[in-house]
Structure formats: C-alpha cells, structure tokens
Design a protein around this motif. Structure first.
Motif, PDB file in Angstrom:
ATOM      1  N   LYS A   1       1.472   9.286  -6.082  1.00 55.39           N
ATOM      2  CA  LYS A   1       1.942  10.667  -5.905  1.00 55.39           C
ATOM      3  C   LYS A   1       2.923  11.046  -7.001  1.00 55.39           C
ATOM      4  O   LYS A   1       2.861  12.142  -7.552  1.00 55.39           O
ATOM      5  CB  LYS A   1       2.596  10.829  -4.536  1.00 55.39           C
ATOM      6  N   PHE A   2       3.837  10.147  -7.315  1.00 53.37           N
ATOM      7  CA  PHE A   2       4.823  10.411  -8.351  1.00 53.37           C
ATOM      8  C   PHE A   2       4.154  10.558  -9.718  1.00 53.37           C
ATOM      9  O   PHE A   2       4.474  11.460 -10.489  1.00 53.37           O
ATOM     10  CB  PHE A   2       5.872   9.297  -8.388  1.00 53.37           C
TER      11      PHE A   2
ATOM     12  N   LYS B   1       0.839  -1.208   0.000  1.00 54.28           N
ATOM     13  CA  LYS B   1       0.000   0.000   0.000  1.00 54.28           C
ATOM     14  C   LYS B   1       0.869   1.251   0.000  1.00 54.28           C
ATOM     15  O   LYS B   1       0.616   2.195  -0.756  1.00 54.28           O
ATOM     16  CB  LYS B   1      -0.922   0.005   1.214  1.00 54.28           C
ATOM     17  N   ASP B   2       1.896   1.288   0.827  1.00 56.86           N
ATOM     18  CA  ASP B   2       2.793   2.445   0.876  1.00 56.86           C
ATOM     19  C   ASP B   2       3.495   2.644  -0.466  1.00 56.86           C
ATOM     20  O   ASP B   2       3.629   3.777  -0.946  1.00 56.86           O
ATOM     21  CB  ASP B   2       3.833   2.278   1.988  1.00 56.86           C
ATOM     22  N   ALA B   3       3.956   1.555  -1.068  1.00 55.04           N
ATOM     23  CA  ALA B   3       4.631   1.655  -2.368  1.00 55.04           C
ATOM     24  C   ALA B   3       3.676   2.190  -3.430  1.00 55.04           C
ATOM     25  O   ALA B   3       4.043   3.049  -4.234  1.00 55.04           O
ATOM     26  CB  ALA B   3       5.187   0.297  -2.773  1.00 55.04           C
ATOM     27  N   LEU B   4       2.442   1.704  -3.445  1.00 51.74           N
ATOM     28  CA  LEU B   4       1.459   2.172  -4.420  1.00 51.74           C
ATOM     29  C   LEU B   4       1.070   3.628  -4.180  1.00 51.74           C
ATOM     30  O   LEU B   4       0.880   4.399  -5.128  1.00 51.74           O
ATOM     31  CB  LEU B   4       0.220   1.286  -4.397  1.00 51.74           C
TER      32      LEU B   4
ATOM     33  N   ILE C   1       4.196  13.804 -12.208  1.00 48.98           N
ATOM     34  CA  ILE C   1       4.608  13.720 -13.616  1.00 48.98           C
ATOM     35  C   ILE C   1       3.525  14.304 -14.521  1.00 48.98           C
ATOM     36  O   ILE C   1       3.823  15.045 -15.461  1.00 48.98           O
ATOM     37  CB  ILE C   1       4.917  12.249 -14.004  1.00 48.98           C
ATOM     38  N   VAL C   2       2.276  13.998 -14.233  1.00 47.53           N
ATOM     39  CA  VAL C   2       1.172  14.531 -15.038  1.00 47.53           C
ATOM     40  C   VAL C   2       1.128  16.053 -14.925  1.00 47.53           C
ATOM     41  O   VAL C   2       0.954  16.754 -15.923  1.00 47.53           O
ATOM     42  CB  VAL C   2      -0.169  13.901 -14.601  1.00 47.53           C
ATOM     43  N   ASP C   3       1.324  16.586 -13.699  1.00 46.54           N
ATOM     44  CA  ASP C   3       1.310  18.042 -13.520  1.00 46.54           C
ATOM     45  C   ASP C   3       2.455  18.711 -14.257  1.00 46.54           C
ATOM     46  O   ASP C   3       2.277  19.752 -14.887  1.00 46.54           O
ATOM     47  CB  ASP C   3       1.391  18.399 -12.034  1.00 46.54           C
ATOM     48  N   VAL C   4       3.638  18.119 -14.178  1.00 44.36           N
ATOM     49  CA  VAL C   4       4.820  18.753 -14.764  1.00 44.36           C
ATOM     50  C   VAL C   4       4.846  18.612 -16.279  1.00 44.36           C
ATOM     51  O   VAL C   4       5.090  19.575 -17.003  1.00 44.36           O
ATOM     52  CB  VAL C   4       6.108  18.161 -14.142  1.00 44.36           C
ATOM     53  N   PHE C   5       4.588  17.409 -16.770  1.00 46.43           N
ATOM     54  CA  PHE C   5       4.709  17.167 -18.204  1.00 46.43           C
ATOM     55  C   PHE C   5       3.379  17.175 -18.940  1.00 46.43           C
ATOM     56  O   PHE C   5       3.346  17.015 -20.150  1.00 46.43           O
ATOM     57  CB  PHE C   5       5.429  15.836 -18.451  1.00 46.43           C
ATOM     58  N   GLY C   6       2.298  17.398 -18.216  1.00 48.61           N
ATOM     59  CA  GLY C   6       0.998  17.491 -18.860  1.00 48.61           C
ATOM     60  C   GLY C   6       0.875  18.804 -19.607  1.00 48.61           C
ATOM     61  O   GLY C   6       1.768  19.656 -19.600  1.00 48.61           O
TER      62      GLY C   6
END
Length: 124
Positions: free
Chosen positions: A32-33, A24-27, A37-42
C-alpha cells in the motif's frame, strides 16, 4: 509421549501461522505504501501537482486583467478537468450585483473578446 509430541507440533504450527500472518500484514502495508509513493511521486502525481499550480496562477493573472478590462463585471474560472484538460467557466455580474454562471458560448462578442484578451495576457 506421542501425545506430547503432537501437541508440540501443533504449537509449532500455530507459531508458524502467527508469524506468517504477521509477515503477510507487514507486506500488505508495504505494498500500500509503495503504491502511494508511485501515485504521489510518479509521473502523474508530479505532473498533476505542477499543472494544478500553473492553472491557479494563470487564473489569478487572467482574473486580474479581466477585472480591469470589464470593470469587475466578468469572471473566468479555470479548473483542471479529467484527463488533465483545462475547464473554463465564466460568470457575469447582473445589475443587482449577483453573479450568474454563463457558458462561454453565450457571452456577447465584447465579453468574449475581453475574456480572450485577459487569458492571452495571463499567459504572457
């Protein structure tokens, strides 16, 4: 023997819970990552980056022309506002050398023309 079987079962369940918490923590970190990525490269991220750089370049070019046209007595600041609008702010140098912020609508006709011409030249 039944007690031992139950203890082993509880231990196995605890191990499964620990593994599930780790997953769960890994997911959660992956989500979040991915959102970052969507915010930065979207579309919005790249668009805002390009627009911000264009606004800075336009302000520099416009201010260069405005310094020549106004003998350094006018400033025009361009900023990227909300909803990607361009916010224009002006300042006028007082006789004592201090800068006073002034709304564009309060500038004299000659000051307004110099700012307008500088902005037009900055776009060219």
């Amino acid at each position: 023997e039944m007690y031992q079987n139950q203890c082993m079962e509880v231990e196995r369940i605890d191990d499964n819970i620990s593994a599930l918490k780790h997953d769960k923590d890994a997911l959660t970190n992956e989500v979040k990552f991915t959102a970052l990525i969507v915010d930065v490269f979207g579309t919005k991220g790249v668009q805002a980056f390009v627009l911000q750089n264009v606004i800075q370049a336009l302000q520099y070019r416009t201010q260069t022309y405005l310094n020549e046209l106004s003998d350094g007595s006018l400033q025009l600041r361009l900023e990227l506002g909300t909803n990607d609008s361009i916010v224009k702010k002006s300042a006028v140098r007082d006789p004592d050398g201090t800068w006073r912020n002034r709304p564009l609508s309060s500038l004299s006709g000659g000051q307004w023309r110099r700012i307008s011409l500088s902005l037009s030249l900055g776009f060219s």
